[in-house]
Design a protein around this motif. Structure first.
Motif, PDB file in Angstrom:
ATOM      1  N   MET A  37       0.837  -1.197   0.000  1.00 46.48           N
ATOM      2  CA  MET A  37       0.000   0.000   0.000  1.00 46.48           C
ATOM      3  C   MET A  37       0.876   1.253   0.000  1.00 46.48           C
ATOM      4  SD  MET A  37      -3.027   0.549  -0.444  1.00 46.48           S
ATOM      5  CE  MET A  37      -4.108  -0.801  -0.112  1.00 46.48           C
ATOM      6  N   THR A  38       1.950   1.222   0.788  1.00 48.72           N
ATOM      7  CA  THR A  38       2.858   2.377   0.846  1.00 48.72           C
ATOM      8  C   THR A  38       3.443   2.651  -0.543  1.00 48.72           C
ATOM      9  OG1 THR A  38       3.405   1.824   3.129  1.00 48.72           O
ATOM     10  CG2 THR A  38       4.909   3.325   2.010  1.00 48.72           C
ATOM     11  N   GLU A  39       3.806   1.577  -1.260  1.00 50.20           N
ATOM     12  CA  GLU A  39       4.391   1.741  -2.604  1.00 50.20           C
ATOM     13  C   GLU A  39       3.394   2.372  -3.580  1.00 50.20           C
ATOM     14  OE1 GLU A  39       5.660  -2.186  -3.633  1.00 50.20           O
ATOM     15  OE2 GLU A  39       7.234  -2.168  -2.112  1.00 50.20           O
ATOM     16  N   SER A  40       2.087   2.186  -3.334  1.00 49.02           N
ATOM     17  CA  SER A  40       1.094   2.696  -4.286  1.00 49.02           C
ATOM     18  C   SER A  40       0.664   4.137  -3.983  1.00 49.02           C
ATOM     19  CB  SER A  40      -0.134   1.786  -4.300  1.00 49.02           C
ATOM     20  OG  SER A  40      -0.860   1.952  -3.107  1.00 49.02           O
ATOM     21  N   ILE A  41       1.262   4.720  -2.955  1.00 46.31           N
ATOM     22  CA  ILE A  41       0.901   6.096  -2.577  1.00 46.31           C
ATOM     23  C   ILE A  41       1.963   7.055  -3.142  1.00 46.31           C
ATOM     24  CG2 ILE A  41       0.563   7.688  -0.617  1.00 46.31           C
ATOM     25  CD1 ILE A  41      -0.240   5.155   1.032  1.00 46.31           C
ATOM     26  N   PRO A  42       1.576   8.062  -3.936  1.00 41.04           N
ATOM     27  CA  PRO A  42       2.576   8.975  -4.505  1.00 41.04           C
ATOM     28  C   PRO A  42       3.528   9.569  -3.464  1.00 41.04           C
ATOM     29  CG  PRO A  42       0.477   9.331  -5.580  1.00 41.04           C
ATOM     30  CD  PRO A  42       0.227   8.333  -4.478  1.00 41.04           C
ATOM     31  N   MET A  43       3.046   9.858  -2.267  1.00 41.96           N
ATOM     32  CA  MET A  43       3.938  10.409  -1.231  1.00 41.96           C
ATOM     33  C   MET A  43       4.797   9.337  -0.569  1.00 41.96           C
ATOM     34  SD  MET A  43       1.932  13.493   0.674  1.00 41.96           S
ATOM     35  CE  MET A  43       1.253  14.861  -0.287  1.00 41.96           C
ATOM     36  N   LYS A  44       4.577   8.077  -0.938  1.00 40.62           N
ATOM     37  CA  LYS A  44       5.400   6.944  -0.465  1.00 40.62           C
ATOM     38  C   LYS A  44       5.442   6.815   1.045  1.00 40.62           C
ATOM     39  CE  LYS A  44       6.548   5.696  -4.629  1.00 40.62           C
ATOM     40  NZ  LYS A  44       5.633   4.745  -5.212  1.00 40.62           N
ATOM     41  N   LYS A  45       4.356   7.161   1.689  1.00 39.26           N
ATOM     42  CA  LYS A  45       4.255   6.936   3.138  1.00 39.26           C
ATOM     43  C   LYS A  45       2.778   6.845   3.501  1.00 39.26           C
ATOM     44  CE  LYS A  45       4.599  11.883   4.080  1.00 39.26           C
ATOM     45  NZ  LYS A  45       5.333  12.979   4.645  1.00 39.26           N
ATOM     46  N   LEU A  46       2.516   6.097   4.592  1.00 40.68           N
ATOM     47  CA  LEU A  46       1.156   6.059   5.114  1.00 40.68           C
ATOM     48  C   LEU A  46       0.863   7.378   5.809  1.00 40.68           C
ATOM     49  CD1 LEU A  46       1.176   2.495   6.738  1.00 40.68           C
ATOM     50  CD2 LEU A  46       0.331   3.125   4.473  1.00 40.68           C
ATOM     51  N   GLY A  47      -0.427   7.696   5.949  1.00 44.95           N
ATOM     52  CA  GLY A  47      -0.796   8.907   6.690  1.00 44.95           C
ATOM     53  C   GLY A  47      -0.728   8.647   8.187  1.00 44.95           C
ATOM     54  N   THR A  48      -0.811   9.724   8.950  1.00 43.66           N
ATOM     55  CA  THR A  48      -0.862   9.595  10.412  1.00 43.66           C
ATOM     56  C   THR A  48      -2.264   9.993  10.891  1.00 43.66           C
ATOM     57  OG1 THR A  48      -0.227  11.898  10.831  1.00 43.66           O
ATOM     58  CG2 THR A  48       1.563  10.292  10.565  1.00 43.66           C
ATOM     59  N   ALA A  49      -2.578   9.562  12.103  1.00 48.91           N
ATOM     60  CA  ALA A  49      -3.879   9.932  12.681  1.00 48.91           C
ATOM     61  C   ALA A  49      -3.999  11.456  12.755  1.00 48.91           C
ATOM     62  CB  ALA A  49      -4.019   9.311  14.065  1.00 48.91           C
ATOM     63  N   GLU A  50      -2.878  12.125  12.997  1.00 48.49           N
ATOM     64  CA  GLU A  50      -2.911  13.598  13.099  1.00 48.49           C
ATOM     65  C   GLU A  50      -3.240  14.233  11.744  1.00 48.49           C
ATOM     66  OE1 GLU A  50      -0.716  11.681  14.663  1.00 48.49           O
ATOM     67  OE2 GLU A  50      -1.407  12.156  16.693  1.00 48.49           O
ATOM     68  N   ASP A  51      -2.785  13.610  10.644  1.00 52.95           N
ATOM     69  CA  ASP A  51      -3.126  14.150   9.314  1.00 52.95           C
ATOM     70  C   ASP A  51      -4.648  14.246   9.159  1.00 52.95           C
ATOM     71  OD1 ASP A  51      -0.476  14.361   8.353  1.00 52.95           O
ATOM     72  OD2 ASP A  51      -0.460  12.260   7.724  1.00 52.95           O
ATOM     73  N   VAL A  52      -5.338  13.223   9.635  1.00 48.35           N
ATOM     74  CA  VAL A  52      -6.809  13.211   9.547  1.00 48.35           C
ATOM     75  C   VAL A  52      -7.404  14.174  10.578  1.00 48.35           C
ATOM     76  CG1 VAL A  52      -8.877  11.764   9.638  1.00 48.35           C
ATOM     77  CG2 VAL A  52      -6.719  10.794   8.787  1.00 48.35           C
ATOM     78  N   ALA A  53      -6.776  14.195  11.767  1.00 47.64           N
ATOM     79  CA  ALA A  53      -7.304  15.029  12.857  1.00 47.64           C
ATOM     80  C   ALA A  53      -7.332  16.514  12.474  1.00 47.64           C
ATOM     81  CB  ALA A  53      -6.454  14.834  14.120  1.00 47.64           C
ATOM     82  N   TYR A  54      -6.294  16.987  11.770  1.00 50.07           N
ATOM     83  CA  TYR A  54      -6.271  18.412  11.424  1.00 50.07           C
ATOM     84  C   TYR A  54      -7.361  18.768  10.412  1.00 50.07           C
ATOM     85  CZ  TYR A  54      -2.301  19.326  14.368  1.00 50.07           C
ATOM     86  OH  TYR A  54      -1.511  19.475  15.475  1.00 50.07           O
ATOM     87  N   ALA A  55      -7.715  17.812   9.540  1.00 50.04           N
ATOM     88  CA  ALA A  55      -8.834  18.052   8.618  1.00 50.04           C
ATOM     89  C   ALA A  55     -10.143  18.111   9.406  1.00 50.04           C
ATOM     90  CB  ALA A  55      -8.882  16.956   7.558  1.00 50.04           C
ATOM     91  N   ALA A  56     -10.279  17.209  10.383  1.00 41.79           N
ATOM     92  CA  ALA A  56     -11.484  17.217  11.230  1.00 41.79           C
ATOM     93  C   ALA A  56     -11.558  18.521  12.025  1.00 41.79           C
ATOM     94  CB  ALA A  56     -11.470  16.015  12.168  1.00 41.79           C
ATOM     95  N   LEU A  57     -10.398  18.957  12.516  1.00 39.46           N
ATOM     96  CA  LEU A  57     -10.349  20.206  13.293  1.00 39.46           C
ATOM     97  C   LEU A  57     -10.812  21.384  12.435  1.00 39.46           C
ATOM     98  CD1 LEU A  57      -9.426  21.551  15.996  1.00 39.46           C
ATOM     99  CD2 LEU A  57      -7.212  21.935  14.895  1.00 39.46           C
ATOM    100  N   PHE A  58     -10.417  21.374  11.173  1.00 40.05           N
ATOM    101  CA  PHE A  58     -10.856  22.454  10.280  1.00 40.05           C
ATOM    102  C   PHE A  58     -12.387  22.463  10.165  1.00 40.05           C
ATOM    103  CE2 PHE A  58     -12.190  23.592   5.902  1.00 40.05           C
ATOM    104  CZ  PHE A  58     -12.062  24.971   6.049  1.00 40.05           C
TER     105      PHE A  58
END
Ligand code: NAP
Length: 259
Positions: free
Chosen positions: A206-227
């Protein structure tokens, strides 16, 4: 910017670990009073204690989002502990896999019961208290799987995650006169305990198939929720935001070569 969550009463379902825990931590850092909800009380309590130890305000509550009775108790507990309900994050979800040809009606019902009916029950139970507060924010954790992509073993899961988006379109209209917005975050592959259970091979491919070549973090999602929960997002409702490091963008595997 995005400081308006200070002092607000926030419920995060499925927040003893994973994405929900990240949302709870980020909201608490910004001054919110957070109710940590999960079935396992000890794990919820451990998360609440962690947040309190780092200077935040959190309480733990044991509830199953697929139970109407539990959701009503949850809404009452949040209002009692933290004074009303300003923000509800419907995040609890499960992703067991079962190929379509072997999927049982019981497996289908379980996933729908937690992910889709659980979203409805959470929202429904919090509405009276939110209306009393005069405004509110609801953030639903959907997924890229279902609304945008498919993955073998997840027919039921994808349907539940698309269903959440269908639910929120009409809910957004009905809730608008009450100054309550409802929006969704659509995570890609986020490093959580739940995702770890899918195994090292899944995580690596899955990591290889992501252009940024890394999994997201819970905080990445949290900041969108915070917005979505902020005062600044008051005029946004019925929308969904993808947080996936570009995962849904490649037309084919070729698009990921030579980058
Ligand atoms: P996770 O690490 O497995 O954590 C799930 C959380 O939900 C736990 O706190 C769990 O605690 C709680 N939970 C599960 N069933 C529940 C129920 N019936 N009632 C109340 N709480 C329940 O999962 P995650 O990876 O953080 O996923 C969280 C959400 O993000 C889900 O909606 C999932 O579909 C979505 N999502 C995740 C990813 C990803 O890559 N991780 C991607 C897209 C979308 P208990 O077991 O104690 O109840």
């Amino acid at each position: 910017m995005l400081t308006s969550i200070d002092g607000k009463s926030v419920i995060v379902t499925g927040s003893s670990k994973g994405i929900g825990k990240g949302i709870a931590r980020v909201f608490a850092e910004k001054g919110a009073k957070v109710l940590i909800v999960a079935r396992n009380f000890d794990q919820a309590q451990a998360t609440a204690s962690e947040i309190n130890a780092s200077g935040g305000t959190a309480s733990a509550f044991s509830a199953d989002v697929s139970s109407w009775n539990d959701m009503q108790r949850m809404a009452e507990a949040a209002a009692e502990c933290h004074g009303g309900i300003d923000v509800l994050c419907c995040n609890a979800g499960i992703f067991p896999d079962a190929k379509l040809s072997e999927m049982t009606p019981e497996q289908w019902d379980e996933v729908m019961g937690v992910n889709l009916k659980g979203t409805f029950l959470g929202v429904r139970s919090c509405l009276p208290k939110m209306k009393e507060c005069g405004e509110g924010r609801i953030i639903v954790t959907s997924s890229i799987t279902g609304p945008i992509t498919g993955y073998p073993g997840w027919c039921h899961y994808g349907a539940s995650k698309s269903g959440q988006l269908g639910f929120l379109k009409t809910a957004a209209i009905e809730l608008s006169p009450h100054n309550i917005t409802i929006n969704a975050v659509m995570p890609g592959n986020i490093a959580t305990e739940g995702l770890d259970d899918l195994g090292a091979d899944y995580l690596q491919k899955m990591t290889e198939s992501i252009p940024m070549k890394k999994l997201g973090t819970a905080e990445d999602v949290a900041y969108a929720a915070l917005f979505f929960a902020s005062k600044e997002a008051a005029y946004i409702t019925g929308q969904a935001l993808v947080i996936d490091g570009g995962q849904v963008l490649p037309e084919s595997l070729m698009a990921l070569e030579d980058i």
